[in-house]
Motif scaffolding. Structure first.
Motif, short mmCIF file in Angstrom:
data_model
loop_
_atom_site.label_atom_id
_atom_site.label_comp_id
_atom_site.label_asym_id
_atom_site.label_seq_id
_atom_site.Cartn_x
_atom_site.Cartn_y
_atom_site.Cartn_z
N ASN A 19 8.10 -7.93 -6.26
CA ASN A 19 8.40 -6.51 -6.08
C ASN A 19 7.29 -5.85 -5.25
N GLN A 20 7.50 -4.60 -4.88
CA GLN A 20 6.55 -3.90 -4.02
C GLN A 20 5.19 -3.76 -4.68
N GLN A 21 5.16 -3.50 -5.98
CA GLN A 21 3.89 -3.36 -6.68
C GLN A 21 3.05 -4.63 -6.58
N GLU A 22 3.68 -5.78 -6.74
CA GLU A 22 2.95 -7.04 -6.61
C GLU A 22 2.49 -7.27 -5.17
N ASP A 23 3.32 -6.88 -4.21
CA ASP A 23 2.92 -6.99 -2.80
C ASP A 23 1.69 -6.13 -2.52
N ILE A 24 1.68 -4.91 -3.06
CA ILE A 24 0.54 -4.01 -2.87
C ILE A 24 -0.71 -4.59 -3.53
N GLN A 25 -0.57 -5.09 -4.75
CA GLN A 25 -1.72 -5.70 -5.43
C GLN A 25 -2.26 -6.89 -4.64
N HIS A 26 -1.37 -7.69 -4.08
CA HIS A 26 -1.80 -8.82 -3.25
C HIS A 26 -2.65 -8.34 -2.08
N MET A 27 -2.22 -7.28 -1.40
CA MET A 27 -2.97 -6.75 -0.27
C MET A 27 -4.32 -6.19 -0.73
N TYR A 67 -4.90 -7.85 5.97
CA TYR A 67 -4.49 -7.25 4.70
C TYR A 67 -4.24 -5.75 4.84
N TRP A 68 -5.08 -5.07 5.63
CA TRP A 68 -4.89 -3.64 5.86
C TRP A 68 -3.55 -3.38 6.55
N ALA A 69 -3.26 -4.15 7.57
CA ALA A 69 -1.98 -3.99 8.28
C ALA A 69 -0.82 -4.30 7.34
N GLY A 70 -0.99 -5.30 6.48
CA GLY A 70 0.05 -5.62 5.51
C GLY A 70 0.28 -4.47 4.55
N MET A 71 -0.79 -3.84 4.11
CA MET A 71 -0.68 -2.69 3.21
C MET A 71 0.08 -1.56 3.89
N CYS A 72 -0.21 -1.35 5.17
CA CYS A 72 0.51 -0.33 5.93
C CYS A 72 2.00 -0.64 5.95
N THR A 73 2.34 -1.87 6.24
CA THR A 73 3.74 -2.28 6.34
C THR A 73 4.45 -2.14 5.00
#
Length: 85
Positions: A19-27, A67-73
């Motif tokens: 989910n998005q929360q896990e994606d954000i935590q990963h970044m 990781y920063w670019a990933g967080m933006c996306t």
């Protein structure tokens, strides 16, 4: 290459977790890890007199950028807009 181009290209290699929360935590965890590695390079240089490995410094900064670019996306933010804020 523009920052927007980089964000788009980096987005192609983002893993999709459950989910998005896990994606954000990963970044976030990734940025923290890479920043620690960057700081460690400077610590070794300043505290122990080791030669600063600029190739490693650049690699760690590139990893932080990914990781920063990933967080933006993941969050739907424009990297270009963030830089102009």
């Amino acid at each position: 290459m523009t920052i927007q181009d980089y964000q788009k290209l980096a987005g192609r290699t983002l893993p999709k977790l459950s989910n998005q929360q896990e994606d954000i935590q990963h970044m976030l965890f990734g940025m923290m890890t890479e920043l620690g590695e960057l700081v460690d390079s400077y610590k070794k240089h300043h505290a122990y007199g080791k030669e600063l490995d600029m190739v490693n410094v650049m690699e760690e900064m590139g990893d932080i950028m990914w990781y920063w670019a990933g967080m933006c996306t993941i969050t739907g933010m424009s990297s270009q807009s963030i830089l102009h804020t």
